[in-house]
Design a protein around this motif. Structure first.
Motif, PDB file in Angstrom:
ATOM      1  N   VAL A 161      67.757  13.870  51.802  1.00 20.33           N
ATOM      2  CA  VAL A 161      68.758  12.825  51.562  1.00 20.33           C
ATOM      3  C   VAL A 161      69.947  13.445  50.843  1.00 20.33           C
ATOM      4  N   GLN A 162      71.144  13.128  51.305  1.00 21.46           N
ATOM      5  CA  GLN A 162      72.371  13.536  50.621  1.00 21.46           C
ATOM      6  C   GLN A 162      72.666  12.505  49.535  1.00 21.46           C
ATOM      7  N   TYR A 178      82.064  10.387  51.321  1.00 22.93           N
ATOM      8  CA  TYR A 178      82.814   9.653  52.340  1.00 22.93           C
ATOM      9  C   TYR A 178      82.072   9.710  53.675  1.00 22.93           C
ATOM     10  N   ALA A 179      82.609   9.019  54.661  1.00 22.73           N
ATOM     11  CA  ALA A 179      81.971   8.925  55.972  1.00 22.73           C
ATOM     12  C   ALA A 179      81.815  10.284  56.639  1.00 22.73           C
ATOM     13  N   LEU A 220      74.720   9.516  52.849  1.00 21.43           N
ATOM     14  CA  LEU A 220      75.024   8.322  52.056  1.00 21.43           C
ATOM     15  C   LEU A 220      76.512   8.241  51.745  1.00 21.43           C
ATOM     16  N   ILE A 221      77.096   7.061  51.975  1.00 22.89           N
ATOM     17  CA  ILE A 221      78.443   6.744  51.512  1.00 22.89           C
ATOM     18  C   ILE A 221      78.336   6.257  50.070  1.00 22.89           C
ATOM     19  N   GLY A 228      73.122   5.553  54.965  1.00 25.53           N
ATOM     20  CA  GLY A 228      72.994   4.528  53.936  1.00 25.53           C
ATOM     21  C   GLY A 228      74.200   4.494  53.017  1.00 25.53           C
ATOM     22  N   VAL A 229      74.082   3.664  51.975  1.00 26.78           N
ATOM     23  CA  VAL A 229      75.139   3.508  50.967  1.00 26.78           C
ATOM     24  C   VAL A 229      74.516   3.658  49.588  1.00 26.78           C
ATOM     25  N   ASN A 230      75.216   4.366  48.716  1.00 23.72           N
ATOM     26  CA  ASN A 230      74.804   4.490  47.316  1.00 23.72           C
ATOM     27  C   ASN A 230      75.574   3.478  46.474  1.00 23.72           C
ATOM     28  N   ILE A 231      74.836   2.717  45.661  1.00 23.08           N
ATOM     29  CA  ILE A 231      75.458   1.814  44.689  1.00 23.08           C
ATOM     30  C   ILE A 231      74.905   2.175  43.317  1.00 23.08           C
TER      31      ILE A 231
END
Length: 330
Positions: free
Chosen positions: A18-19, A27-28, A42-43, A70-73
């Motif tokens: 996983v990044q 970014y994308a 991950l964005i 995915g997205v990181n929050i």
């Protein structure tokens, strides 16, 4: 041969890598490159000043990859905190079903994401925090050892102990984060019970990483001793690349008679850190890096890096399995 771990099965990826989420980097372009290579890109949501910016980046990423991403929050202390709920709503609205969460009091965001059917990977630095996240229904824990870049927590437990404690005590699968850069590291993490690894600094130093080439070259030259810890005095300990600005921040932190955070604030400004990645001057401001910088010796494409990690891990696991010889054959 593709890996078959809980992480690869649940996320639909080929290689259990996983990044990690990274400010000014996730970014994308980078996320899609990692996903296209067989890992999970991950964005980073909070790169964007408003949720609509995140929405556009998600749509951009979909044009760049057909693979899972995915997205990181990350929820961090702030005088005026971002509208985390709105960022999470964009993730839900756009149909992203994999989210990495991290930071303080993530419960409401995790609950919202789980109600929407998302797979949630929560990053934490202690077993206690991991067990708390399990109560909110997370699917994976990302166990972040003291070696990591950025926020290291306050317990100073390295991954060799932390991962074994996770294996002994956690009832949900976990991945290893902090100190990973190659296939040997992935093989070690799998042997310690992890389902995969999370890498930040290693992906920072790739062709697709949107930072200045001079910073990537600085990472290649760096040693594992070239990081430092700041903000421990305020229980917000962060691992940074050791440069003049970071050392000044450490000096003020140690010598301040008031303990007023405002004294150190100009030195740990995120704005200056962003400029480092743009102007290529590694001494201009503070920037995060893990001790793993000592293991990074080149600037590959994400495709080549992930393929190399996959091959190294496969060879390593086979070699170590061969060390066991049935007694009858001795």
């Amino acid at each position: 041969m593709p890996f078959n771990t809980e992480l690869t099965r649940r996320l639909g990826i080929r290689v259990p890598v996983v990044q990690g989420g990274m400010m000014h980097v996730g970014y994308a372009e980078l996320a899609s490159a990692v996903s296209n290579a067989g890992g999970l890109g991950l964005i980073t949501a909070l790169i964007f000043p408003d949720p609509e910016g995140l929405r556009q980046e998600i749509r951009k990423c979909r044009k760049l990859t057909s693979k899972p991403f995915g997205v990181n929050i990350t929820l961090l202390p702030a005088q005026i905190p971002p509208n985390y709920d709105a960022y999470a709503q964009v993730v839900v609205d756009e149909g992203v079903n994999i989210v990495e969460t991290a930071g303080d009091s993530p419960g409401p965001v995790i609950i919202k994401l789980k109600k929407a059917g998302c797979i949630v990977l929560h990053k934490c630095t202690t077993i206690r925090h991991a067990q708390s996240a399990i109560k909110h229904g997370v699917d994976f824990l990302s166990i972040d050892g003291f070696e990591c870049g950025g926020h290291v927590g306050e317990s100073d437990i390295t991954n060799f102990i932390l991962l074994s404690r996770a294996r002994q005590t956690l009832k949900v699968p976990f991945i290893a984060s902090g100190g990973f850069a190659d296939g040997q590291g992935l093989a070690a993490a799998l042997c310690l019970g992890a389902s995969g690894v999370n890498m930040g600094t290693r992906f920072l130093c790739t062709v697709e990483s949107p930072i200045h080439i001079k910073i990537k070259e600085q990472i290649v030259r760096a040693q594992e001793t070239d990081t430092t810890l700041v903000m421990r005095r305020w229980k917000n300990t962060t691992r940074l690349y050791r440069n003049k600005v970071a050392e000044q921040a450490v000096k003020i932190e140690k010598e301040s008679t008031t303990g007023d955070f405002s004294e150190i604030l100009p030195y740990v400004s995120g704005k200056r850190g962003r400029e480092v990645f743009l102007n290529g001057d590694p001494e201009y401001g503070v920037w995060t890096a893990g001790q793993v910088i000592g293991l990074i010796h080149d600037i590959p494409t994400c495709k080549d890096l992930v393929a190399r990690i996959e091959q190294e891990a496969e060879v390593t696991l086979k070699e170590k399995a061969a060390l066991f010889v049935p007694e009858a054959k001795l």
